[in-house]
Enzyme design. Structure first.
Site, PDB file in Angstrom:
ATOM      1  N   ASN A 274     -80.683 -13.813  15.042  1.00 45.35           N
ATOM      2  CA  ASN A 274     -81.203 -14.356  13.776  1.00 45.35           C
ATOM      3  C   ASN A 274     -81.990 -15.647  13.947  1.00 45.35           C
ATOM      4  O   ASN A 274     -82.969 -15.881  13.238  1.00 45.35           O
ATOM      5  CB  ASN A 274     -80.062 -14.526  12.764  1.00 45.35           C
ATOM      6  CG  ASN A 274     -79.029 -15.515  13.215  1.00 45.35           C
ATOM      7  OD1 ASN A 274     -78.685 -15.575  14.392  1.00 45.35           O
ATOM      8  ND2 ASN A 274     -78.547 -16.311  12.301  1.00 45.35           N
TER       9      ASN A 274
ATOM     10  N   GLY B 124     -72.140 -14.687  17.277  1.00 42.42           N
ATOM     11  CA  GLY B 124     -72.470 -13.320  16.886  1.00 42.42           C
ATOM     12  C   GLY B 124     -71.502 -12.842  15.821  1.00 42.42           C
ATOM     13  O   GLY B 124     -70.858 -13.646  15.142  1.00 42.42           O
TER      14      GLY B 124
ATOM     15  N   THR C  22     -68.249 -11.029  13.889  1.00 41.92           N
ATOM     16  CA  THR C  22     -66.798 -11.170  14.049  1.00 41.92           C
ATOM     17  C   THR C  22     -66.210 -10.020  14.858  1.00 41.92           C
ATOM     18  O   THR C  22     -65.330 -10.232  15.701  1.00 41.92           O
ATOM     19  CB  THR C  22     -66.142 -11.284  12.655  1.00 41.92           C
ATOM     20  OG1 THR C  22     -66.622 -12.497  12.058  1.00 41.92           O
ATOM     21  CG2 THR C  22     -64.626 -11.337  12.729  1.00 41.92           C
TER      22      THR C  22
ATOM     23  N   GLU D 133     -68.459 -18.518  17.619  1.00 39.07           N
ATOM     24  CA  GLU D 133     -69.099 -18.830  16.332  1.00 39.07           C
ATOM     25  C   GLU D 133     -69.437 -17.504  15.686  1.00 39.07           C
ATOM     26  O   GLU D 133     -70.353 -16.811  16.140  1.00 39.07           O
ATOM     27  CB  GLU D 133     -70.374 -19.654  16.550  1.00 39.07           C
ATOM     28  CG  GLU D 133     -70.151 -20.990  17.223  1.00 39.07           C
ATOM     29  CD  GLU D 133     -69.338 -21.941  16.378  1.00 39.07           C
ATOM     30  OE1 GLU D 133     -69.345 -21.821  15.136  1.00 39.07           O
ATOM     31  OE2 GLU D 133     -68.655 -22.802  16.959  1.00 39.07           O
TER      32      GLU D 133
ATOM     33  N   CYS E 226     -76.307 -17.623   9.471  1.00 34.58           N
ATOM     34  CA  CYS E 226     -74.850 -17.593   9.265  1.00 34.58           C
ATOM     35  C   CYS E 226     -74.430 -18.601   8.196  1.00 34.58           C
ATOM     36  O   CYS E 226     -73.356 -18.474   7.625  1.00 34.58           O
ATOM     37  CB  CYS E 226     -74.143 -17.878  10.580  1.00 34.58           C
ATOM     38  SG  CYS E 226     -74.732 -19.392  11.347  1.00 34.58           S
TER      39      CYS E 226
ATOM     40  N   GLU F 233     -68.971 -26.402  17.926  1.00 32.47           N
ATOM     41  CA  GLU F 233     -70.132 -26.797  18.722  1.00 32.47           C
ATOM     42  C   GLU F 233     -70.625 -28.139  18.191  1.00 32.47           C
ATOM     43  O   GLU F 233     -70.044 -28.713  17.283  1.00 32.47           O
ATOM     44  CB  GLU F 233     -71.222 -25.732  18.619  1.00 32.47           C
ATOM     45  CG  GLU F 233     -70.769 -24.389  19.158  1.00 32.47           C
ATOM     46  CD  GLU F 233     -71.897 -23.358  19.209  1.00 32.47           C
ATOM     47  OE1 GLU F 233     -72.517 -23.110  18.172  1.00 32.47           O
ATOM     48  OE2 GLU F 233     -72.145 -22.812  20.303  1.00 32.47           O
TER      49      GLU F 233
HETATM   50  P1  NDP Z   1     -73.640  -9.300  17.593  1.00 35.47           P
HETATM   51  O1  NDP Z   1     -72.213  -9.688  17.603  1.00 35.47           O
HETATM   52  O2  NDP Z   1     -73.978  -7.865  17.459  1.00 35.47           O
HETATM   53  O3  NDP Z   1     -74.366  -9.785  18.924  1.00 35.47           O
HETATM   54  C1  NDP Z   1     -74.372 -11.121  19.359  1.00 35.47           C
HETATM   55  C2  NDP Z   1     -74.679 -11.148  20.842  1.00 35.47           C
HETATM   56  O4  NDP Z   1     -73.596 -10.553  21.546  1.00 35.47           O
HETATM   57  C3  NDP Z   1     -75.917 -10.361  21.237  1.00 35.47           C
HETATM   58  O5  NDP Z   1     -76.544 -10.984  22.334  1.00 35.47           O
HETATM   59  C4  NDP Z   1     -75.318  -9.039  21.651  1.00 35.47           C
HETATM   60  O6  NDP Z   1     -76.168  -8.304  22.472  1.00 35.47           O
HETATM   61  C5  NDP Z   1     -74.066  -9.504  22.367  1.00 35.47           C
HETATM   62  N1  NDP Z   1     -73.008  -8.521  22.500  1.00 35.47           N
HETATM   63  C6  NDP Z   1     -72.782  -7.398  21.774  1.00 35.47           C
HETATM   64  N2  NDP Z   1     -71.682  -6.765  22.231  1.00 35.47           N
HETATM   65  C7  NDP Z   1     -71.194  -7.502  23.262  1.00 35.47           C
HETATM   66  C8  NDP Z   1     -70.075  -7.374  24.138  1.00 35.47           C
HETATM   67  N3  NDP Z   1     -69.218  -6.358  24.070  1.00 35.47           N
HETATM   68  N4  NDP Z   1     -69.875  -8.317  25.077  1.00 35.47           N
HETATM   69  C9  NDP Z   1     -70.710  -9.360  25.180  1.00 35.47           C
HETATM   70  N5  NDP Z   1     -71.799  -9.530  24.383  1.00 35.47           N
HETATM   71  C10 NDP Z   1     -72.031  -8.612  23.431  1.00 35.47           C
HETATM   72  O7  NDP Z   1     -74.301 -10.163  16.464  1.00 35.47           O
HETATM   73  P2  NDP Z   1     -75.788 -10.065  15.917  1.00 35.47           P
HETATM   74  O8  NDP Z   1     -76.733 -10.243  17.062  1.00 35.47           O
HETATM   75  O9  NDP Z   1     -75.890  -8.864  15.054  1.00 35.47           O
HETATM   76  O10 NDP Z   1     -75.881 -11.405  15.053  1.00 35.47           O
HETATM   77  C11 NDP Z   1     -75.493 -11.482  13.732  1.00 35.47           C
HETATM   78  C12 NDP Z   1     -74.098 -12.065  13.623  1.00 35.47           C
HETATM   79  O11 NDP Z   1     -74.060 -13.359  14.184  1.00 35.47           O
HETATM   80  C13 NDP Z   1     -73.690 -12.254  12.176  1.00 35.47           C
HETATM   81  O12 NDP Z   1     -72.356 -11.813  12.015  1.00 35.47           O
HETATM   82  C14 NDP Z   1     -73.751 -13.749  11.970  1.00 35.47           C
HETATM   83  O13 NDP Z   1     -72.917 -14.253  10.988  1.00 35.47           O
HETATM   84  C15 NDP Z   1     -73.382 -14.256  13.317  1.00 35.47           C
HETATM   85  N6  NDP Z   1     -73.850 -15.625  13.477  1.00 35.47           N
HETATM   86  C16 NDP Z   1     -72.922 -16.639  13.480  1.00 35.47           C
HETATM   87  C17 NDP Z   1     -73.328 -17.957  13.583  1.00 35.47           C
HETATM   88  C18 NDP Z   1     -72.338 -19.078  13.633  1.00 35.47           C
HETATM   89  O14 NDP Z   1     -72.719 -20.172  14.002  1.00 35.47           O
HETATM   90  N7  NDP Z   1     -71.095 -18.871  13.274  1.00 35.47           N
HETATM   91  C19 NDP Z   1     -74.760 -18.301  13.662  1.00 35.47           C
HETATM   92  C20 NDP Z   1     -75.631 -17.163  13.642  1.00 35.47           C
HETATM   93  C21 NDP Z   1     -75.185 -15.872  13.555  1.00 35.47           C
HETATM   94  P3  NDP Z   1     -77.134  -7.190  21.800  1.00 35.47           P
HETATM   95  O15 NDP Z   1     -78.014  -7.883  20.857  1.00 35.47           O
HETATM   96  O16 NDP Z   1     -77.838  -6.627  22.934  1.00 35.47           O
HETATM   97  O17 NDP Z   1     -76.199  -6.211  21.132  1.00 35.47           O
END
Ligand code: NDP
Length: 479
Positions: free
Chosen positions: A149, A225, A227, A247, A281, A460
Site C-alpha cells: 500500500n 501486512g 493480520t 504491524e 492502515c 516502530e
Molecule cells: P500481506 O500480509 O498479504 O503481505 C505483506 C507482505 O508479506 C508482502 O510482502 C507479502 O508478500 C508477504 N507475505 C505473504 N505471505 C507471507 C508468508 N507466509 N511469509 C512471509 N511473508 C509473507 O499484506 P498486504 O500486502 O495485502 O498489505 C495489506 C495489509 O497490510 C493490510 O491488512 C494492512 O492493514 C496492513 N498494513 C498494516 C500497517 C501497519 O502499520 N500496521 C501499515 C500498512 C499496511 P506478497 O505480496 O508477495 O504476498
C-alpha cells in the site's frame, strides 16, 4: 523489463530462472517481470549479509550516517522517477506518490541516519558497590517484509533503522509493488553501500517471504501486512525464538462529537477515509457521529466523496487512482455486496469506474459511504482496506467508546471535539496504539508507532525501532 534481486551488492535474476508477471493496475497490463525467488535466493542473501556484518556493525555510527544520508540524497534527486514508478506499480495518484510516499521514504532514511548518532543506552548505579551499563548491540542478519500500500515508504521505514543500528538486512517488498524496491537497489549501489549490507529478494510471500522468516540465521523479523499473514509469521518464528515486530491490519474509528470544528472534521474525514483509496492502515473506516450533527455530517461527507475525482493516476488533478489489483477490487466490491446483504444502505460510490482508451482495463472504484449497519456485522468488523467507510450515530461518550472499542483491531483512532477534557478522557480509554485528536496522519517519526489487539505486536518509530533492532546486554562492574 525485468526486475532483479539485489544480493551481495549485485543485481541477479532468481536462481531458479523463474519470473512472475508484474501488472500496471491503472490499465491491467503486464509491464514487467520480477524474479520468482525461493529459499536458494534467500540463502545467498543471508550468506552475503553474514559476510558483510562484521565490517558494517563496527564501522561506526558516523560512517553509517554518511552512507544512509547519501542514499537519502539520491532518493531526493530521483523523486520524480521514483514517484512515477510508484504510481505505475500501485495505481496510486501521482500527487500522493510525489508528496507522501517518496518524500517520506527519503525522510525515513535521513531520520534514522541521524537518530543513530543520538542513540544512547542506560547506566544503573548501585551506590558504593557496582555500576551497570547496557550495551545495545546490533542483532546480526534481520528480515524486513513490507506490503503494497505504501511500497517504498514502508520498506524504508523498516530498513533504515535496521541498517542504522548496524544490522545487515534481507528484505522483501510486496510482489505486487516491487519496482521502487528495485530502484532502491540501484541507488544503494550508487551510494556505495557495501555489498551484502542490504539484500532485496523479490517474489511471493509464501515462498520467498516464508523462507526469510524460516531461516535460522535471521534472528529478527520486522513485518507489516495483514493480520492473517502475521499469524503465520508468529507461528513460524515463535518456536525459533526470533524477535518479531508485527504491524498488522486495522479497522480504525473516527469519533466525531457535536462540538467539533465541523469544517475541519468533515474535510479531514474525507481524507482519512479515502486517501490512497483507503489503502492506508491508518485510514478511518468506521465513522461514529454524535446524533445532533449526524445528518448534517453525513450529507456533507457524501457530497464531498461524490466530488472526488477517480481517474488517471498520472493526472495531477486525480484524487483516487486505481486500486492495487483486480483481486483487491473484487474483494472490496465483495464487501459492498455484503454490506447490502447485512442491511446497509450505500449512500454513494462503490461502483467500478470505466475509464476510456488506454486506461480501460484499470481497477478503478468510486469512493463509498455506507450507513444503517450494526456494529457487530462483518462489514463493521473486518478490514476492507479500500475506499469504503461506514457511518453510525451515537448518543453518549460511553456509547461512542463501546462502539469504537467493539472490534478485534486497535491500530489508530481519531477524536473530534472542542472539549479538551473529553478528548483526554476518550484518548485514555480508546483501545488503539495511536490517537489523533482533531487531526489525522500528523506524524512525528520519533513517536511510537503500532497497534494493540489484532493490529500487532511491538512498536516502530524513533527509539522503539532502534531498540527492536538491537540486543540489550547488561554489563555489571563491581568495585
Ligand atoms: P500481506 O500480509 O498479504 O503481505 C505483506 C507482505 O508479506 C508482502 O510482502 C507479502 O508478500 C508477504 N507475505 C505473504 N505471505 C507471507 C508468508 N507466509 N511469509 C512471509 N511473508 C509473507 O499484506 P498486504 O500486502 O495485502 O498489505 C495489506 C495489509 O497490510 C493490510 O491488512 C494492512 O492493514 C496492513 N498494513 C498494516 C500497517 C501497519 O502499520 N500496521 C501499515 C500498512 C499496511 P506478497 O505480496 O508477495 O504476498
Amino acid at each position: 523489463m525485468q526486475i532483479q534481486n539485489y544480493i551481495n551488492g549485485q543485481l541477479h535474476p532468481a536462481q531458479s530462472g523463474g519470473w512472475l508477471d508484474n501488472f500496471n493496475p491503472s490499465n491491467g497490463q503486464v509491464y514487467s517481470q520480477i524474479p520468482d525467488s525461493d529459499a536458494a535466493d534467500v540463502q545467498a542473501a543471508v550468506e552475503a549479509a553474514e559476510a558483510a556484518f562484521p565490517a558494517w556493525s563496527t564501522c561506526g555510527v558516523n560512517e553509517r550516517y554518511r552512507i544512509l544520508h547519501r542514499i537519502a540524497d539520491l532518493i531526493r534527486e530521483r523523486l520524480e522517477e521514483l514517484a512515477q514508478a510508484e504510481s505505475k506499480d500501485s495505481g496510486k495518484a501521482i500527487t500522493t506518490s510525489r508528496t507522501v510516499d517518496i518524500p517520506r521514504a527519503e525522510a525515513n532514511i535521513r531520520f534514522f541516519a541521524t537518530a543513530i548518532l543520538h542513540f544512547g543506552s542506560e547506566s544503573h548505579q548501585m551506590e558504593g558497590m557496582a555500576v551497570n551499563y547496557t550495551l545495545r548491540q546490533p542483532i546480526g542478519v534481520v528480515g524486513c517484509i513490507s506490503p503494497w500500500n505504501l511500497p517504498l515508504y514502508l520498506f524504508t521505514w523498516k530498513i533504515a533503522p535496521a541498517l542504522a543500528a548496524g544490522n545487515c538486512v534481507v528484505a522483501k517488498p510486496s510482489e505486487l509493488t516491487p519496482m521502487t524496491g528495485f530502484l532502491l537497489s540501484k541507488i544503494c549501489i550508487e551510494a556505495g553501500l557495501p555489498a551484502g549490507v542490504l539484500n532485496i529478494v523479490h517474489g511471493l510471500g509464501p515462498k520467498a517471504g516464508q523462507a526469510i522468516v524460516e531461516h535460522p540465521k535471521i534472528k529478527a523479523v520486522s513485518f507489516t501486512g495483514g493480520t492473517s499473514t502475521g499469524r503465520i509469521l508468529a507461528r513460524t518464528a515463535a518456536p525459533m525464538f526470533k524477535k518479531l515486530s508485527l504491524e498488522l491490519g486495522g479497522k480504525n474509528p473516527n469519533v466525531i462529537f457535536a462540538d467539533c470544528n465541523f469544517e475541519e472534521a468533515v474535510s479531514t474525514t474525507v481524507r482519512s477515509s479515502f486517501a490512497n483509496n483507503g489503502q492506508i492502515c491508518l485510514c478511518g473506516s468506521r465513522v461514529y457521529i454524535e446524533r445532533p450533527i449526524y445528518e448534517k455530517f453525513r450529507d456533507e461527507l457524501v457530497r464531498r466523496a461524490k466530488n472526488l475525482k477517480v481517474g488517471d493516476p498520472f493526472d495531477a488533478g486525480t484524487d483516487l487512482g486505481s486500486l492495487v489489483s483486480k483481486q483487491h477490487r473484487e474483494k472490496v466490491q465483495g464487501y459492498l455486496a455484503l454490506a447490502r446483504e447485512e442491511g446497509g444502505t450505500v449512500l454513494c460510490g462503490g461502483e467500478p469506474v470505466e475509464l476510456p482508451g488506454e486506461l480501460s482495463g484499470g481497477y478503478y472504484l468510486s469512493p463509498a459511504v455506507v450507513e444503517g449497519l450494526p456494529n457487530a456485522c462483518r462489514t463493521n468488523q473486518e478490514e476492507i482496506f479500500g475506499p469504503v467507510v461506514t457511518l453510525q450515530p451515537f448518543d453518549t461518550e460511553e456509547e461512542a467508546l463501546a462502539l469504537a472499542n467493539g472490534v478485534e483491531y486497535g491500530l489508530a483512532s481519531t477524536i473530534w471535539t472542542s472539549d479538551i477534557s473529553r478528548a483526554a478522557r476518550v484518548a485514555e480509554r480508546i483501545q488503539a496504539g495511536i490517537v489523533w485528536i482533531n487531526c489525522w496522519m500528523v506524524r512525528d517519526l520519533r513517536t511510537p508507532f503500532g497497534g494493540v489487539k489484532n493490529s500487532g505486536v511491538g512498536r516502530e518509530g524513533g527509539t522503539e525501532a532502534l531498540r527492536f533492532f538491537t540486543e540489550a546486554k547488561n554489563v555489571c562492574i563491581k568495585y
